[in-house]
Design a protein around this motif. Structure first.
Motif, PDB file in Angstrom:
ATOM      1  N   PRO A 143       0.799  -1.231   0.000  1.00 52.15           N
ATOM      2  CA  PRO A 143       0.000   0.000   0.000  1.00 52.15           C
ATOM      3  C   PRO A 143       0.836   1.288   0.000  1.00 52.15           C
ATOM      4  O   PRO A 143       0.657   2.171   0.841  1.00 52.15           O
ATOM      5  N   LEU A 144       1.730   1.359  -0.939  1.00 52.84           N
ATOM      6  CA  LEU A 144       2.564   2.545  -1.112  1.00 52.84           C
ATOM      7  C   LEU A 144       2.529   2.969  -2.571  1.00 52.84           C
ATOM      8  O   LEU A 144       2.653   2.136  -3.468  1.00 52.84           O
ATOM      9  N   GLU A 145       2.343   4.254  -2.803  1.00 55.19           N
ATOM     10  CA  GLU A 145       2.542   4.818  -4.131  1.00 55.19           C
ATOM     11  C   GLU A 145       3.959   5.382  -4.157  1.00 55.19           C
ATOM     12  O   GLU A 145       4.313   6.218  -3.324  1.00 55.19           O
ATOM     13  N   VAL A 146       4.762   4.875  -5.077  1.00 49.41           N
ATOM     14  CA  VAL A 146       6.154   5.302  -5.183  1.00 49.41           C
ATOM     15  C   VAL A 146       6.233   6.325  -6.315  1.00 49.41           C
ATOM     16  O   VAL A 146       5.961   6.002  -7.468  1.00 49.41           O
ATOM     17  N   VAL A 147       6.573   7.546  -5.967  1.00 51.03           N
ATOM     18  CA  VAL A 147       6.616   8.644  -6.933  1.00 51.03           C
ATOM     19  C   VAL A 147       8.068   9.021  -7.202  1.00 51.03           C
ATOM     20  O   VAL A 147       8.848   9.233  -6.262  1.00 51.03           O
ATOM     21  N   VAL A 148       8.419   9.074  -8.473  1.00 47.06           N
ATOM     22  CA  VAL A 148       9.756   9.517  -8.888  1.00 47.06           C
ATOM     23  C   VAL A 148       9.606  10.848  -9.602  1.00 47.06           C
ATOM     24  O   VAL A 148       8.777  10.985 -10.505  1.00 47.06           O
ATOM     25  N   ARG A 149      10.395  11.830  -9.187  1.00 44.19           N
ATOM     26  CA  ARG A 149      10.316  13.175  -9.756  1.00 44.19           C
ATOM     27  C   ARG A 149      11.660  13.551 -10.379  1.00 44.19           C
ATOM     28  O   ARG A 149      12.687  13.539  -9.695  1.00 44.19           O
ATOM     29  N   ASN A 150      11.624  13.884 -11.661  1.00 46.33           N
ATOM     30  CA  ASN A 150      12.807  14.370 -12.363  1.00 46.33           C
ATOM     31  C   ASN A 150      12.837  15.887 -12.447  1.00 46.33           C
ATOM     32  O   ASN A 150      13.911  16.491 -12.462  1.00 46.33           O
ATOM     33  N   LEU A 151      11.656  16.491 -12.528  1.00 45.33           N
ATOM     34  CA  LEU A 151      11.506  17.945 -12.539  1.00 45.33           C
ATOM     35  C   LEU A 151      10.460  18.308 -11.493  1.00 45.33           C
ATOM     36  O   LEU A 151       9.540  17.534 -11.225  1.00 45.33           O
ATOM     37  N   ALA A 152      10.578  19.488 -10.944  1.00 52.24           N
ATOM     38  CA  ALA A 152       9.601  19.949  -9.959  1.00 52.24           C
ATOM     39  C   ALA A 152       8.291  20.293 -10.652  1.00 52.24           C
ATOM     40  O   ALA A 152       8.274  21.012 -11.652  1.00 52.24           O
ATOM     41  N   ALA A 153       7.188  19.771 -10.097  1.00 54.80           N
ATOM     42  CA  ALA A 153       5.860  20.049 -10.652  1.00 54.80           C
ATOM     43  C   ALA A 153       4.820  19.656  -9.614  1.00 54.80           C
ATOM     44  O   ALA A 153       5.121  18.958  -8.638  1.00 54.80           O
ATOM     45  N   GLY A 154       3.586  20.083  -9.828  1.00 54.35           N
ATOM     46  CA  GLY A 154       2.470  19.668  -8.999  1.00 54.35           C
ATOM     47  C   GLY A 154       2.643  19.992  -7.531  1.00 54.35           C
ATOM     48  O   GLY A 154       3.049  21.091  -7.152  1.00 54.35           O
ATOM     49  N   SER A 155       2.337  19.004  -6.678  1.00 52.10           N
ATOM     50  CA  SER A 155       2.342  19.224  -5.232  1.00 52.10           C
ATOM     51  C   SER A 155       3.727  19.584  -4.709  1.00 52.10           C
ATOM     52  O   SER A 155       3.839  20.298  -3.699  1.00 52.10           O
ATOM     53  N   LEU A 156       4.774  19.123  -5.371  1.00 55.18           N
ATOM     54  CA  LEU A 156       6.124  19.445  -4.914  1.00 55.18           C
ATOM     55  C   LEU A 156       6.362  20.953  -4.964  1.00 55.18           C
ATOM     56  O   LEU A 156       6.936  21.529  -4.037  1.00 55.18           O
ATOM     57  N   CYS A 157       5.903  21.597  -6.023  1.00 55.05           N
ATOM     58  CA  CYS A 157       6.048  23.054  -6.129  1.00 55.05           C
ATOM     59  C   CYS A 157       5.216  23.756  -5.069  1.00 55.05           C
ATOM     60  O   CYS A 157       5.681  24.717  -4.430  1.00 55.05           O
ATOM     61  N   LYS A 158       3.991  23.279  -4.850  1.00 54.99           N
ATOM     62  CA  LYS A 158       3.107  23.909  -3.870  1.00 54.99           C
ATOM     63  C   LYS A 158       3.643  23.779  -2.454  1.00 54.99           C
ATOM     64  O   LYS A 158       3.506  24.688  -1.638  1.00 54.99           O
ATOM     65  N   GLN A 159       4.261  22.644  -2.156  1.00 53.51           N
ATOM     66  CA  GLN A 159       4.695  22.375  -0.790  1.00 53.51           C
ATOM     67  C   GLN A 159       6.088  22.896  -0.468  1.00 53.51           C
ATOM     68  O   GLN A 159       6.426  23.078   0.697  1.00 53.51           O
ATOM     69  N   THR A 160       6.902  23.118  -1.495  1.00 52.28           N
ATOM     70  CA  THR A 160       8.297  23.521  -1.253  1.00 52.28           C
ATOM     71  C   THR A 160       8.653  24.888  -1.816  1.00 52.28           C
ATOM     72  O   THR A 160       9.681  25.452  -1.435  1.00 52.28           O
ATOM     73  N   GLY A 161       7.858  25.406  -2.741  1.00 53.15           N
ATOM     74  CA  GLY A 161       8.205  26.659  -3.387  1.00 53.15           C
ATOM     75  C   GLY A 161       9.191  26.512  -4.523  1.00 53.15           C
ATOM     76  O   GLY A 161       9.596  27.514  -5.125  1.00 53.15           O
TER      77      GLY A 161
END
Length: 253
Positions: free
Chosen positions: A97-115
């Motif tokens: 029960p884990l969604e494993v997310v790999v991010r190469n560029l900043a987008a979506g929630s990562l931008c909202k949560q980190t700036g």
């Protein structure tokens, strides 16, 4: 090759599970399940709902091509065969029960949560784990939380991270040949009867952020579910374009 849709694929077996984008049916073999891809579309933890016409067929085909590419590169997946334009037979897994997310560029929630600015390259790629639980909003988990919740062992966490990064490299290279940038994507894994970790679920514009490299226009470059999330329009044509590019690149490999 994606198989034609045979009439003998129906009627399906017992419905075991229905999610936001797929329905899972039993088959006459308990080790094999049938996945049916729906046209339903959801976003923001199902707060936004709709339909993308033809999405089921497109995502089934794209997932087939990409599972085949990954299998050829040594990644073990649940895919067995594609039996119709919306259906594939897959190995039965005990889903982690884990969604494993790999991010190469900043987008979506990562931008909202980190700036972080949209499109900033992440080197090395960022690997994140989210708890697969709609009622809790699929929260981001730390390694310590995963261990405290007994979701996965230390060894399994390391294996998931390694597999995710390997898959990222394979898919990044493949999409580069399609003139598409793989911005980020979600993976799901499960355990087979031998407790081996296999890649499950799907790989499609529903689960990946994909940017067209042939345009610099921030709106036109989007080829994934962000078109639905952000009301950008032309959702069906964007998905179809990804399928055409993936099919053409697969033919070359």
């Amino acid at each position: 090759m994606v198989a034609a849709d045979p009439a003998d694929e129906k009627p399906f077996g017992e419905k075991l599970y229905e999610g936001k984008a797929k329905i899972i049916y039993a088959t006459d073999d308990p080790a094999v399940l049938l996945t049916y891809f729906k046209d339903d579309a959801t976003a923001f933890n199902a707060q936004k709902k709709g339909q993308i016409v033809g999405k089921g067929q497109i995502n089934c085909a794209i997932s087939t091509y990409l599972f085949q590419q990954l299998e050829a590169a040594g990644i073990v997946t649940h895919w067995l065969e594609t039996t119709g334009d919306r259906t594939m037979r897959v190995k039965a897994l005990q889903i982690i029960p884990l969604e494993v997310v790999v991010r190469n560029l900043a987008a979506g929630s990562l931008c909202k949560q980190t700036g972080l600015p949209l499109g900033q390259r992440l080197d090395p790629p960022l690997v994140e784990f989210y708890y697969k639980d709609d009622a809790l909003g699929d929260p981001l988990l730390t390694g310590d939380r995963i261990r405290a919740m007994a979701i996965a062992s230390e060894e399994q966490i390391a294996t998931l991270r390694r597999l995710a990064l390997n898959i990222n490299q394979i898919l990044t290279d493949f999409f580069m040949g399609c003139a598409i940038t793989l911005v980020d994507f979600k993976l799901e894994f499960g355990l087979d009867s031998q407790q081996q970790i296999l890649l499950g679920d799907e790989i499609s514009p529903d689960t990946c952020r994909l940017w067209d490299q042939t345009t610099d226009d921030e709106t036109q470059r989007v080829l994934d579910k962000d078109r639905f999330r952000q009301d950008l329009g032309q959702v069906e044509s964007a998905y179809q374009r990804v399928l055409e590019k993936v099919a053409a690149q697969s033919a070359k490999n």
